[in-house]
Design a protein around this motif. Sequence first.
Motif, PDB file in Angstrom:
ATOM      1  N   LEU A  24       0.818  -1.215   0.000  1.00  0.00           N
ATOM      2  CA  LEU A  24       0.000   0.000   0.000  1.00  0.00           C
ATOM      3  C   LEU A  24       0.848   1.260   0.000  1.00  0.00           C
ATOM      4  CD1 LEU A  24      -2.863  -0.952   2.474  1.00  0.00           C
ATOM      5  CD2 LEU A  24      -3.032  -0.654   0.004  1.00  0.00           C
ATOM      6  N   ASN A  25       2.085   1.172   0.492  1.00  0.00           N
ATOM      7  CA  ASN A  25       2.960   2.343   0.505  1.00  0.00           C
ATOM      8  C   ASN A  25       3.394   2.758  -0.893  1.00  0.00           C
ATOM      9  OD1 ASN A  25       2.913   3.037   3.172  1.00  0.00           O
ATOM     10  ND2 ASN A  25       4.683   1.789   3.720  1.00  0.00           N
ATOM     11  N   GLU A  26       3.179   1.915  -1.891  1.00  0.00           N
ATOM     12  CA  GLU A  26       3.492   2.277  -3.278  1.00  0.00           C
ATOM     13  C   GLU A  26       2.498   3.299  -3.823  1.00  0.00           C
ATOM     14  OE1 GLU A  26       6.244   1.161  -4.787  1.00  0.00           O
ATOM     15  OE2 GLU A  26       6.695   0.113  -2.912  1.00  0.00           O
ATOM     16  N   ILE A  27       1.343   3.397  -3.173  1.00  0.00           N
ATOM     17  CA  ILE A  27       0.287   4.325  -3.598  1.00  0.00           C
ATOM     18  C   ILE A  27       0.319   5.524  -2.653  1.00  0.00           C
ATOM     19  CG2 ILE A  27      -2.204   4.572  -3.954  1.00  0.00           C
ATOM     20  CD1 ILE A  27      -2.288   1.469  -4.126  1.00  0.00           C
ATOM     21  N   ARG A  28       0.145   6.703  -3.215  1.00  0.00           N
ATOM     22  CA  ARG A  28       0.149   7.917  -2.398  1.00  0.00           C
ATOM     23  C   ARG A  28      -1.250   8.528  -2.363  1.00  0.00           C
ATOM     24  NH1 ARG A  28       4.711   9.757  -0.262  1.00  0.00           N
ATOM     25  NH2 ARG A  28       6.628   8.858  -1.040  1.00  0.00           N
ATOM     26  N   LEU A  29      -1.619   9.024  -1.186  1.00  0.00           N
ATOM     27  CA  LEU A  29      -2.907   9.671  -0.986  1.00  0.00           C
ATOM     28  C   LEU A  29      -2.655  11.004  -0.289  1.00  0.00           C
ATOM     29  CD1 LEU A  29      -6.048   9.402  -1.074  1.00  0.00           C
ATOM     30  CD2 LEU A  29      -5.892   8.477   1.214  1.00  0.00           C
ATOM     31  N   GLY A  30      -2.863  12.089  -0.989  1.00  0.00           N
ATOM     32  CA  GLY A  30      -2.633  13.407  -0.404  1.00  0.00           C
ATOM     33  C   GLY A  30      -1.188  13.645  -0.015  1.00  0.00           C
ATOM     34  N   GLY A  31      -0.251  13.022  -0.726  1.00  0.00           N
ATOM     35  CA  GLY A  31       1.157  13.194  -0.430  1.00  0.00           C
ATOM     36  C   GLY A  31       1.704  12.194   0.575  1.00  0.00           C
ATOM     37  N   GLY A  49      -0.244   3.075   2.957  1.00  0.00           N
ATOM     38  CA  GLY A  49      -0.100   2.194   4.115  1.00  0.00           C
ATOM     39  C   GLY A  49       0.017   2.979   5.405  1.00  0.00           C
ATOM     40  N   PHE A  50       0.814   4.042   5.379  1.00  0.00           N
ATOM     41  CA  PHE A  50       0.957   4.916   6.546  1.00  0.00           C
ATOM     42  C   PHE A  50      -0.371   5.594   6.860  1.00  0.00           C
ATOM     43  CE2 PHE A  50       1.675   9.242   8.111  1.00  0.00           C
ATOM     44  CZ  PHE A  50       2.324   8.966   9.296  1.00  0.00           C
ATOM     45  N   TRP A  51      -1.070   6.062   5.810  1.00  0.00           N
ATOM     46  CA  TRP A  51      -2.345   6.736   5.998  1.00  0.00           C
ATOM     47  C   TRP A  51      -3.363   5.811   6.660  1.00  0.00           C
ATOM     48  CZ3 TRP A  51      -7.406   6.255   4.326  1.00  0.00           C
ATOM     49  CH2 TRP A  51      -8.221   7.360   4.572  1.00  0.00           C
ATOM     50  N   PHE A  52      -3.437   4.547   6.200  1.00  0.00           N
ATOM     51  CA  PHE A  52      -4.373   3.594   6.807  1.00  0.00           C
ATOM     52  C   PHE A  52      -4.016   3.336   8.265  1.00  0.00           C
ATOM     53  CE2 PHE A  52      -6.385   2.080   2.852  1.00  0.00           C
ATOM     54  CZ  PHE A  52      -7.680   1.993   3.328  1.00  0.00           C
TER      55      PHE A  52
END
Length: 83
Positions: free
Chosen positions: A37-44, A48-51
Amino acid sequence: MEDKQSYWSENLRLIFICLAIWFVVSFGFGLLLVEPLNEIRLGGYKLGFWFAQQGSIYTFVGLIFWYGKKMNDLDKKYNVEDA
Protein backbone atom coordinates in the motif's frame (compact mmCIF):
# COMPACT_ATOMS: atom_id res chain seq x y z
CA MET A 1 -39.45 -16.93 20.81
CA GLU A 2 -38.70 -17.17 17.08
CA ASP A 3 -38.60 -13.37 16.77
CA LYS A 4 -36.07 -13.11 19.60
CA GLN A 5 -33.87 -15.74 17.94
CA SER A 6 -34.09 -13.99 14.55
CA TYR A 7 -33.41 -10.57 16.06
CA TRP A 8 -30.37 -11.81 17.96
CA SER A 9 -29.11 -13.74 14.93
CA GLU A 10 -29.29 -10.64 12.72
CA ASN A 11 -27.65 -8.53 15.45
CA LEU A 12 -24.76 -10.99 15.72
CA ARG A 13 -24.37 -10.96 11.94
CA LEU A 14 -23.99 -7.16 12.01
CA ILE A 15 -21.46 -7.40 14.84
CA PHE A 16 -19.39 -9.98 12.96
CA ILE A 17 -19.43 -7.84 9.80
CA CYS A 18 -18.19 -4.85 11.83
CA LEU A 19 -15.47 -6.95 13.46
CA ALA A 20 -14.34 -8.33 10.10
CA ILE A 21 -14.08 -4.85 8.58
CA TRP A 22 -12.28 -3.60 11.69
CA PHE A 23 -9.79 -6.49 11.50
CA VAL A 24 -9.09 -6.06 7.78
CA VAL A 25 -8.58 -2.31 8.05
CA SER A 26 -6.52 -2.21 11.24
CA PHE A 27 -4.50 -5.41 11.02
CA GLY A 28 -4.61 -6.12 7.29
CA PHE A 29 -4.13 -2.64 5.83
CA GLY A 30 -2.26 -1.17 8.78
CA LEU A 31 0.26 -4.01 9.32
CA LEU A 32 0.21 -6.89 6.83
CA LEU A 33 -0.30 -4.99 3.58
CA VAL A 34 1.52 -1.80 4.55
CA GLU A 35 4.44 -2.30 2.12
CA PRO A 36 2.33 -2.83 -1.04
CA LEU A 37 0.00 0.00 0.00
CA ASN A 38 2.96 2.34 0.51
CA GLU A 39 3.49 2.28 -3.28
CA ILE A 40 0.29 4.33 -3.60
CA ARG A 41 0.15 7.92 -2.40
CA LEU A 42 -2.91 9.67 -0.99
CA GLY A 43 -2.63 13.41 -0.40
CA GLY A 44 1.16 13.19 -0.43
CA TYR A 45 1.27 10.39 2.15
CA LYS A 46 1.93 6.73 1.57
CA LEU A 47 -1.36 4.82 1.64
CA GLY A 48 -0.10 2.19 4.11
CA PHE A 49 0.96 4.92 6.55
CA TRP A 50 -2.35 6.74 6.00
CA PHE A 51 -4.37 3.59 6.81
CA ALA A 52 -2.33 2.94 9.94
CA GLN A 53 -2.75 6.52 11.17
CA GLN A 54 -5.94 8.05 9.76
CA GLY A 55 -7.78 5.58 7.56
CA SER A 56 -8.53 3.16 10.35
CA ILE A 57 -10.00 5.95 12.50
CA TYR A 58 -12.25 7.14 9.66
CA THR A 59 -13.31 3.56 9.03
CA PHE A 60 -14.12 2.99 12.71
CA VAL A 61 -16.22 6.17 12.90
CA GLY A 62 -18.01 5.13 9.70
CA LEU A 63 -18.69 1.70 11.21
CA ILE A 64 -20.26 3.30 14.29
CA PHE A 65 -22.74 5.26 12.18
CA TRP A 66 -23.42 2.29 9.87
CA TYR A 67 -24.04 -0.05 12.81
CA GLY A 68 -26.33 2.50 14.46
CA LYS A 69 -28.42 2.86 11.31
CA LYS A 70 -28.62 -0.89 10.73
CA MET A 71 -29.63 -1.51 14.35
CA ASN A 72 -32.36 1.16 14.12
CA ASP A 73 -33.65 -0.57 10.99
CA LEU A 74 -33.50 -3.94 12.76
CA ASP A 75 -35.35 -2.53 15.79
CA LYS A 76 -38.12 -1.22 13.53
CA LYS A 77 -38.33 -4.55 11.70
CA TYR A 78 -38.86 -6.46 14.97
CA ASN A 79 -40.93 -3.74 16.71
CA VAL A 80 -38.47 -3.22 19.57
CA GLU A 81 -37.65 0.41 18.92
CA ASP A 82 -37.59 2.99 21.71
CA ALA A 83 -40.66 5.17 22.15
